[in-house]
Design an enzyme around this catalytic site. Structure first.
Site, PDB file in Angstrom:
ATOM      1  N   GLU A   1      -4.553  11.676  -0.315  1.00  0.00           N
ATOM      2  CA  GLU A   1      -3.158  11.476  -0.678  1.00  0.00           C
ATOM      3  C   GLU A   1      -2.670  12.682  -1.485  1.00  0.00           C
ATOM      4  OE1 GLU A   1      -1.485   8.880   0.310  1.00  0.00           O
ATOM      5  OE2 GLU A   1      -3.172   7.737   1.133  1.00  0.00           O
TER       6      GLU A   1
ATOM      7  N   ASP B   1       1.998  -3.038  16.492  1.00  0.00           N
ATOM      8  CA  ASP B   1       2.280  -3.203  15.068  1.00  0.00           C
ATOM      9  C   ASP B   1       3.049  -2.001  14.528  1.00  0.00           C
ATOM     10  OD1 ASP B   1       1.995  -4.648  12.561  1.00  0.00           O
ATOM     11  OD2 ASP B   1       0.583  -3.074  11.965  1.00  0.00           O
TER      12      ASP B   1
END
Length: 308
Positions: free
Chosen positions: A220, A245
């Site tokens: 991240e 999804d």
């Protein structure tokens, strides 16, 4: 002050000579990196299982030593007090590397033993569920669903094309995103049994997610710094479920209105996705665009057309 653990066994004397050189013949006796006699014994029967195991262990220890040195060089904030301290740190790293290789299975030594013994590592392993999953050369399940970009496109394109048509966007943008998130199908979170999570788009499992989950390491970007983190991702029963999804996420979130507004323009799709905040990486859009315009993607698409 740096505290050094004691290193047992023979130690190098000034000039390179070694003290306490007993006539070691047991191949497993090389418990210290300075035990040259134990290593020399490997030459007597280099093809024996014991010798192969010992050589593989030493190579793994060398690899670990290189890792430790790189980590020390990268994180050292204060210089050592003297050249002598640096020497002791280097000796310590060598001994730690050898000890780790003797008590932990990192897979490197296991792979080398197979190669030295003339055996090839298995390309797949059978899971408890009965299905097979690709494995790395070290015999560790990789959760890969493809071995090449062309195979990846063949596997995911039907589901992506169907979902893209329903969303009104060009499927190439979604394909490029799936390729980036999974490394062309070779890097996805694994379920507890080692099988693939089929998570093509790196969607994390938040509190609202009630389905299966798979944990994996991720990177991240926080305050401009890439930070490794352990994260929980959504797990799906199939590629189709993953694509559906993801399509629902794009359709139901206002954040991705601009992405859907790109319509048939795949370049507009990836540019808008980069601005949407889908990923913390500020260069996400550029990376998607690089894949979109890459020769690899064009070759993979060409291979799929040729196979039809």
């Amino acid at each position: 002050m740096t505290t050094l653990l004691p290193i047992t066994g023979s130690m190098p004397a000034p000039g390179g000579a070694s003290t306490d050189l007993s006539a070691a013949t047991d191949l497993s006796a090389a418990t210290t990196y300075t035990d040259v006699n134990a290593l020399a014994a490997l030459k007597r029967d280099p093809n024996s299982p014991a010798a192969i195991s010992a050589v593989a262990q030493q190579v793994e220890a060398l690899f670990l030593q290189m890792m430790l040195k790189s980590m020390r060089d990268a994180t050292a904030a204060v210089e050592t007090d003297s050249n002598e301290m640096g020497m002791y740190q280097d000796m310590f790293d060598k001994q730690v590397a050898l000890s780790i290789s003797q008590h932990a299975d990192l897979g490197i030594g296991r792979l080398l033993k197979r190669q030295l013994a003339g055996k090839s590592a298995p390309s797949t392993v059978k899971l408890n569920s009965g299905e097979t999953t690709p494995v790395s050369p070290a015999g560790v399940p990789t959760a890969a669903i493809a071995h090449s970009p062309a195979e990846f496109v063949n596997r995911v394109m039907p589901s992506i094309r169907r979902a893209a048509s329903a969303l009104g966007v060009n499927p190439l943008g979604m394909l490029a995103q799936a390729a980036l998130e999974t490394g062309w199908g070779q890097r996805m979170p694994r379920n507890a049994d080692g099988s693939s999570s089929h998570n093509l788009f790196g969607i994390k499992a938040g509190e609202e997610w009630t389905g299966a989950r798979a944990a994996a390491d991720s990177m991240e970007v926080i305050d401009g710094v890439a930070t490794p983190r352990r994260a929980t991702f959504r797990a799906y029963g199939s590629i189709e479920d993953s694509v559906d999804d993801f399509a629902n996420l794009l359709k139901n979130s206002p954040r991705y209105r601009e992405v859907l507004a790109a319509g048939g323009n795949p370049g507009g799709y990836v540019a808008s996705m980069g601005r949407s905040g889908y990923a913390t990486d500020p260069d996400y859009g550029n990376k998607l665009n690089q894949i979109l315009g890459s020769d690899v993607l064009q070759w993979a698409l060409g291979a799929r057309v040729a196979a039809l």
